[in-house]
Motif scaffolding. Structure first.
Motif, PDB file in Angstrom:
ATOM      1  N   HIS A 166      -4.999  -6.323  79.157  1.00  0.00           N
ATOM      2  CA  HIS A 166      -4.527  -5.653  77.941  1.00  0.00           C
ATOM      3  C   HIS A 166      -5.706  -5.218  77.064  1.00  0.00           C
ATOM      4  N   ILE A 167      -6.196  -3.991  77.331  1.00  0.00           N
ATOM      5  CA  ILE A 167      -7.176  -3.387  76.441  1.00  0.00           C
ATOM      6  C   ILE A 167      -6.673  -1.995  76.072  1.00  0.00           C
ATOM      7  N   HIS A 168      -7.258  -1.412  75.035  1.00  0.00           N
ATOM      8  CA  HIS A 168      -6.953  -0.038  74.635  1.00  0.00           C
ATOM      9  C   HIS A 168      -8.246   0.763  74.611  1.00  0.00           C
ATOM     10  N   PHE A 169      -8.131   2.020  74.979  1.00  0.00           N
ATOM     11  CA  PHE A 169      -9.273   2.932  74.897  1.00  0.00           C
ATOM     12  C   PHE A 169      -9.086   3.790  73.663  1.00  0.00           C
ATOM     13  N   GLN A 170      -9.874   3.499  72.634  1.00  0.00           N
ATOM     14  CA  GLN A 170      -9.738   4.159  71.341  1.00  0.00           C
ATOM     15  C   GLN A 170     -11.087   4.745  70.917  1.00  0.00           C
ATOM     16  N   PRO A 171     -11.496   5.831  71.576  1.00  0.00           N
ATOM     17  CA  PRO A 171     -12.812   6.413  71.289  1.00  0.00           C
ATOM     18  C   PRO A 171     -12.809   7.119  69.938  1.00  0.00           C
ATOM     19  N   ASP A 201     -16.850   3.936  72.686  1.00  0.00           N
ATOM     20  CA  ASP A 201     -16.658   4.921  73.747  1.00  0.00           C
ATOM     21  C   ASP A 201     -16.635   4.211  75.097  1.00  0.00           C
ATOM     22  N   ALA A 202     -16.524   4.963  76.173  1.00  0.00           N
ATOM     23  CA  ALA A 202     -16.393   4.363  77.503  1.00  0.00           C
ATOM     24  C   ALA A 202     -17.625   3.541  77.876  1.00  0.00           C
ATOM     25  N   ASP A 203     -18.809   4.040  77.533  1.00  0.00           N
ATOM     26  CA  ASP A 203     -20.029   3.311  77.886  1.00  0.00           C
ATOM     27  C   ASP A 203     -20.073   1.957  77.179  1.00  0.00           C
ATOM     28  N   ARG A 204     -19.725   1.942  75.897  1.00  0.00           N
ATOM     29  CA  ARG A 204     -19.722   0.679  75.159  1.00  0.00           C
ATOM     30  C   ARG A 204     -18.672  -0.265  75.747  1.00  0.00           C
ATOM     31  N   MET A 205     -17.531   0.248  76.129  1.00  0.00           N
ATOM     32  CA  MET A 205     -16.478  -0.585  76.698  1.00  0.00           C
ATOM     33  C   MET A 205     -16.952  -1.253  77.987  1.00  0.00           C
ATOM     34  N   GLY A 207      -5.367 -11.424  78.404  1.00  0.00           N
ATOM     35  CA  GLY A 207      -5.512 -10.121  77.768  1.00  0.00           C
ATOM     36  C   GLY A 207      -6.193 -10.305  76.432  1.00  0.00           C
ATOM     37  N   SER A 208      -7.058  -9.378  76.069  1.00  0.00           N
ATOM     38  CA  SER A 208      -7.817  -9.530  74.825  1.00  0.00           C
ATOM     39  C   SER A 208      -7.311  -8.662  73.685  1.00  0.00           C
ATOM     40  N   ASP A 209      -6.665  -7.527  74.001  1.00  0.00           N
ATOM     41  CA  ASP A 209      -6.305  -6.488  73.013  1.00  0.00           C
ATOM     42  C   ASP A 209      -7.548  -5.759  72.490  1.00  0.00           C
ATOM     43  N   TYR A 210      -8.606  -5.764  73.264  1.00  0.00           N
ATOM     44  CA  TYR A 210      -9.815  -5.015  72.931  1.00  0.00           C
ATOM     45  C   TYR A 210      -9.452  -3.561  72.619  1.00  0.00           C
ATOM     46  N   PRO A 211     -10.069  -2.954  71.599  1.00  0.00           N
ATOM     47  CA  PRO A 211     -11.207  -3.399  70.783  1.00  0.00           C
ATOM     48  C   PRO A 211     -10.839  -4.102  69.485  1.00  0.00           C
TER      49      PRO A 211
END
Length: 387
Positions: free
Chosen positions: A6-11, A46-50, A244-248
């Motif tokens: 459980h992560i989200h991509f929120q760039p 961003d994707a690289d940081r993730m 699951g972390s719920d990142y970020p």
């Protein structure tokens, strides 16, 4: 194998979009608005940081969950972003596609994303997206996911305690009813299922929820890790717990506002848990659920075939017939129940409540109950006779 389910991509571009289009997506614009106290915007990796954060935590693979948007177009855009990342990092990222169940294009979007490599549907939120778990639109989605063997991850909140942004109000019983209605549906209930897992101490509930998993997303914001893990392992099979972390989302905001997957993971690693159980929770359970490795013997059972409606009650109606089943089977009875002041929609009442209890709770004694049953039988006969 360690998997964050459980992560989200929120760039940054997503934060910028929501800041200028709050009218279209007010719920997520609220969740990702600047801090009301400090005015600081949310951190948008961003994707690289993730990927760096995944490496730092020792996460082998992460599952990108979609945001629960209200607009179909927002869902499509989120799915395109996530699927593009999956193609770029196929060994590191998996995708759950998000949809707006009330939109007539939702099932086509499920098919499109499944063909493109999505391994599930989520994160969906009935409250934020404006749908009910017993609505025809959502039930069609559930049946589609059963046919495609796709799990659905649903946002769930604990019904008590303090308010915080994003705390939804959908009653836990509705998630339970969904699992009972569709025992074949693979359900992941986020955030420890809002506490629904505690009822698995009841053998009948454990059987009904045998195809339900629970993720630990955002857990440190609500519970002490050692306490909730000990209770969860007492309540249910360890095979049903998914890390699951719920990142970020910052899970320890008093320490840092920076996104991080490692602190929570390390808290679990430090617990006095049998190594095999710990490894299951931190990745193997998710790998089995998503078909990355074979299932274990202790995994949830194969349930009976799904039923598209509540069981048809037997005639004649008796005092012990469930109210919701009567109303579902014979629409003509709904006006009668309304006239007697008895709620009948499953969103308001449990599917199991018998007629005599619902009547007694509204001051209806034996004589009037007998009249109610007679009125219901009359309505059913007229409905059955109508061509």
């Amino acid at each position: 194998m360690r998997i964050d389910i459980h992560i989200h991509f929120q760039p940054p571009e997503l934060i910028a979009y929501l800041a200028t289009h709050a009218g279209r997506e007010p719920y997520w614009a609220l969740l990702l608005a600047p801090d009301p106290t400090t005015g600081r915007p949310p951190v948008a990796p961003d994707a690289d940081r993730m990927l760096v954060d995944m490496d730092h935590a020792g996460i082998d693979r992460a599952v990108i969950q979609g945001e629960y948007y209200r607009q179909h177009e927002s869902c499509v855009a989120a799915n395109d972003r996530a699927l593009a990342l999956q193609r770029r990092y196929p060994e590191r990222l998996l995708v759950f596609a998000t949809v707006q169940p009330t939109d007539e294009r939702a099932l086509d979007e499920v098919q499109r994303c499944a063909a493109a490599g999505a391994v599930g549907i989520g994160e969906l939120n009935p409250y934020a997206q404006g749908f009910r778990l017993d609505s025809p639109a959502f039930l069609r989605l559930a049946e589609c996911c059963i046919d495609l063997n796709l799990p659905i991850l649903l946002h769930v909140n604990e019904p008590v305690g303090r308010y915080y942004p994003g705390k939804a109000v959908t009653p836990l019983v509705q998630y339970y009813d969904l699992a009972v209605r569709y025992p074949e549906l693979k359900l992941i209930l986020a955030h420890w299922g809002g506490g629904l897992l505690f009822y698995e101490l009841m053998p009948s509930v454990r059987r009904a929820l045998r195809n339900v998993w629970y993720d630990t997303a955002a857990s440190p914001l609500l519970y002490l890790t050692a306490d909730v893990m000990a209770v969860a392992l007492r309540c249910l099979s360890s095979h049903k717990i998914l890390f699951g972390s719920d990142y970020p989302l910052p899970l320890y905001p008093r320490r840092s506002r920076e996104p991080d997957m490692s602190a929570f993971l390390n808290e679990i690693i430090a617990l006095d848990i049998v190594p095999d159980v710990r490894d299951d929770i931190l990745g193997r359970n998710a790998a089995r659920l998503l078909g990355l490795i074979p299932p274990a013997g202790g995994s949830p059972e194969n349930p009976a075939p799904h039923q598209k409606t509540l069981p048809l009650p037997h005639l004649p109606i008796t005092a012990t017939t469930p109210v919701a089943a009567i109303a579902a089977a014979w629409p003509a009875t709904r006006a009668i129940l309304d006239a007697y002041g008895i709620p009948w929609e499953t969103v308001e009442v449990p599917f199991w409540e018998p007629l005599h209890q619902a009547a007694a709770a509204r001051g209806i004694g034996p004589e009037r109950l007998a009249q109610l049953i007679n009125d219901l039988d009359t309505a059913i006969r007229h409905e059955n006779e109508t061509p």
